[in-house]
Design an enzyme around this catalytic site. Structure first.
Site, short mmCIF file in Angstrom:
data_model
loop_
_atom_site.label_atom_id
_atom_site.label_comp_id
_atom_site.label_asym_id
_atom_site.label_seq_id
_atom_site.Cartn_x
_atom_site.Cartn_y
_atom_site.Cartn_z
N SER A 150 0.84 -1.20 0.00
CA SER A 150 0.00 0.00 0.00
C SER A 150 0.87 1.24 0.00
CB SER A 150 -0.88 0.02 1.25
OG SER A 150 -1.51 1.30 1.37
N TYR A 164 -3.60 -0.79 9.81
CA TYR A 164 -3.49 -1.21 8.40
C TYR A 164 -2.05 -1.03 7.91
CZ TYR A 164 -4.43 -1.21 3.34
OH TYR A 164 -4.43 -1.48 1.99
P1 NDP Z 1 -11.57 -5.50 -1.72
O1 NDP Z 1 -12.06 -5.47 -0.32
O2 NDP Z 1 -12.30 -4.72 -2.72
O3 NDP Z 1 -11.42 -7.02 -2.19
C1 NDP Z 1 -10.72 -7.88 -1.33
C2 NDP Z 1 -10.51 -9.24 -1.94
O4 NDP Z 1 -9.77 -10.01 -0.98
C3 NDP Z 1 -11.80 -9.95 -2.22
O5 NDP Z 1 -11.65 -10.77 -3.33
C4 NDP Z 1 -11.99 -10.80 -0.94
O6 NDP Z 1 -12.65 -12.02 -1.20
C5 NDP Z 1 -10.55 -11.12 -0.59
N1 NDP Z 1 -10.42 -11.40 0.83
C6 NDP Z 1 -10.70 -10.57 1.87
N2 NDP Z 1 -10.49 -11.21 3.03
C7 NDP Z 1 -10.06 -12.45 2.71
C8 NDP Z 1 -9.67 -13.57 3.47
N3 NDP Z 1 -9.70 -13.56 4.81
N4 NDP Z 1 -9.28 -14.68 2.83
C9 NDP Z 1 -9.25 -14.73 1.47
N5 NDP Z 1 -9.62 -13.70 0.70
C10 NDP Z 1 -10.01 -12.57 1.32
O7 NDP Z 1 -10.05 -4.98 -1.65
P2 NDP Z 1 -9.12 -4.31 -2.76
O8 NDP Z 1 -9.24 -5.03 -4.05
O9 NDP Z 1 -9.31 -2.85 -2.72
O10 NDP Z 1 -7.70 -4.60 -2.13
C11 NDP Z 1 -6.87 -5.68 -2.59
C12 NDP Z 1 -5.50 -5.49 -1.95
O11 NDP Z 1 -4.98 -4.22 -2.31
C13 NDP Z 1 -5.54 -5.55 -0.42
O12 NDP Z 1 -4.40 -6.19 0.05
C14 NDP Z 1 -5.53 -4.06 -0.05
O13 NDP Z 1 -5.03 -3.87 1.23
C15 NDP Z 1 -4.64 -3.51 -1.14
N6 NDP Z 1 -4.78 -2.07 -1.40
C16 NDP Z 1 -5.97 -1.53 -1.81
C17 NDP Z 1 -6.06 -0.18 -2.07
C18 NDP Z 1 -7.31 0.48 -2.52
O14 NDP Z 1 -7.36 1.73 -2.53
N7 NDP Z 1 -8.32 -0.25 -2.92
C19 NDP Z 1 -4.88 0.70 -1.90
C20 NDP Z 1 -3.68 0.02 -1.49
C21 NDP Z 1 -3.65 -1.31 -1.25
P3 NDP Z 1 -14.07 -12.44 -0.56
O15 NDP Z 1 -15.04 -11.37 -0.84
O16 NDP Z 1 -14.35 -13.74 -1.26
O17 NDP Z 1 -13.83 -12.64 0.91
#
Ligand code: NDP
Length: 255
Positions: A150, A164
Site C-alpha cells: 500500500s 493497516y
Molecule cells: P476489496 O475489499 O475490494 O477485495 C478484497 C478481496 O480479498 C476480495 O476478493 C476478498 O474475497 C478477498 N479477501 C478478503 N479477506 C479475505 C480472506 N480472509 N481470505 C481470502 N480472501 C479474502 O479490496 P481491494 O481489491 O481494494 O484490495 C486488494 C488489496 O490491495 C488488499 O491487500 C488491499 O489492502 C490492497 N490495497 C488496496 C487499495 C485500494 O485503494 N483499494 C490501496 C492500497 C492497497 P471475498 O469477498 O471472497 O472474501
C-alpha cells in the site's frame, strides 16, 4: 510424422498462478490479466463464492483455465491446503500474488480493539507469510512472488490507519529479506504499492475518497486493471532483474 509445436507468444504461457483474494476488485483484475497473458490461474476467496465463480467463468469464456478455492487468508491450514490444491490440480506453481487483504480496525490507536489487531495480522501478515512459504517450497527457477502492499507505507496522509499500515509495512520488510533467500533460485519477490484504487474496499465515490482523492496527481482514482498491468509485468519473464522492489502504482499520490 513430426509435429511442429508453435511456441505461444503469450508471456505467461505454460505458467501457473495463484492469486489470493481473487474474487473481487484488484485480485479479480489480476487473475483475469494473468489469464489473458496465458497463465492457468487459481484464485482464493473467503466470503464471495458467487463472485469467485464469475471470475473463473470469465477466464474460461476466453479460453483460459481457472479454479477457485475457498481459503481464509487468516487460516494457515486453509492457505496451505489451497497451495497444495493448486499444485495437485495444475502440476506446478510459478507465480504467487499475495493480494488478499482487509482494512478493519481503523481509528485512533487508543481505540483499536485487540480482536481487530489479531484479525488484521492473521489476514494481512500471516496469510502472506504462509502462502509465500508454501509457494516457495514448490516454485522452480524463474518463480515470481508479488505482494500487494500500500502507498500508506510511504505516506500516511490521514489519521486512523496505523493498524493497516503496520500490516503492510510488515509485508514490505518481509519482501526485502526474501530477496536474498530466493534470489539464488531465480525467484523474484516484489511488492506493488497501489494508492487509492476504485474497489469495493475504497470506492472512488466513497467517504475516504473525499479525503484522499485530491491527493491524486493524475486527478482520479486508480483502476484495479491498472494495478493488474503492473503485476503482470512483474510476473513476466522480462522482469527477471526486478526483485526486492517496492513498485509504486499510485497515480502520484505519494510523489
Ligand atoms: P476489496 O475489499 O475490494 O477485495 C478484497 C478481496 O480479498 C476480495 O476478493 C476478498 O474475497 C478477498 N479477501 C478478503 N479477506 C479475505 C480472506 N480472509 N481470505 C481470502 N480472501 C479474502 O479490496 P481491494 O481489491 O481494494 O484490495 C486488494 C488489496 O490491495 C488488499 O491487500 C488491499 O489492502 C490492497 N490495497 C488496496 C487499495 C485500494 O485503494 N483499494 C490501496 C492500497 C492497497 P471475498 O469477498 O471472497 O472474501
Amino acid at each position: 510424422m513430426t509435429s511442429l509445436s508453435i511456441p505461444s507468444s503469450l508471456p505467461l504461457a505454460g505458467k501457473v498462478a495463484l492469486v489470493t483474494g481473487g474474487s473481487r476488485s484488484i485480485g479479480a483484475a489480476i487473475a483475469k490479466r494473468l489469464a489473458t497473458d496465458g497463465a492457468r490461474v487459481a484464485i482464493t476467496y473467503f466470503g464471495s463464492p458467487a463472485k469467485a465463480a464469475e471470475v473463473v467463468a470469465a477466464i474460461e469464456t476466453t479460453g483460459g483455465k481457472a479454479i477457485a478455492i475457498q481459503a481464509d487468508a487468516g487460516d494457515a491450514a486453509a492457505v496451505r491446503a489451497a497451495v497444495a490444491k493448486v499444485v495437485a490440480d495444475f502440476g506446478a506453481l510459478d507465480i504467487l500474488v499475495n493480494n488478499a487483504g482487509i482494512a478493519q480496525g481503523g481509528g485512533p490507536i487508543e481505540q483499536i480493539s485487540f480482536e481487530d489487531y489479531q484479525r488484521m495480522i492473521a489476514v494481512n501478515v500471516t496469510g502472506v507469510f504462509v502462502a509465500t512459504q508454501e509457494a516457495a517450497r514448490h516454485m522452480g527457477q524463474g518463480g515470481r512472488i508479488i505482494h500487494i502492499g500500500s502507498s500508506m507505507t510511504r505516506y500516511a496522509s490521514f489519521p486512523g490507519a496505523s493498524l493497516y499500515t503496520l500490516t503492510k509495512g510488515a509485508v514490505t520488510g518481509f519482501n526485502r529479506s526474501l530477496t536474498r533467500d530466493l534470489g539464488p533460485r531465480g525467484i523474484t519477490v516484489n511488492t506493488v504499492h497501489p494508492g487509492p484504487t476504485d474497489t469495493d474496499m475504497n470506492p472512488a465515490d466513497g467517504a475516504l475518497a473525499q479525503l484522499v482523492g485530491p491527493g491524486m496527481a493524475i486527478g482520479r482514482y486508480g483502476l484495479a486493471s491498472e494495478v493488474a498491468h503492473v503485476v503482470a509485468f512483474l510476473a513476466s519473464p522480462g522482469a527477471a532483474l526486478v526483485t526486492g522492489a517496492d513498485v509504486v502504482a499510485d497515480g502520484g499520490f505519494t510523489a
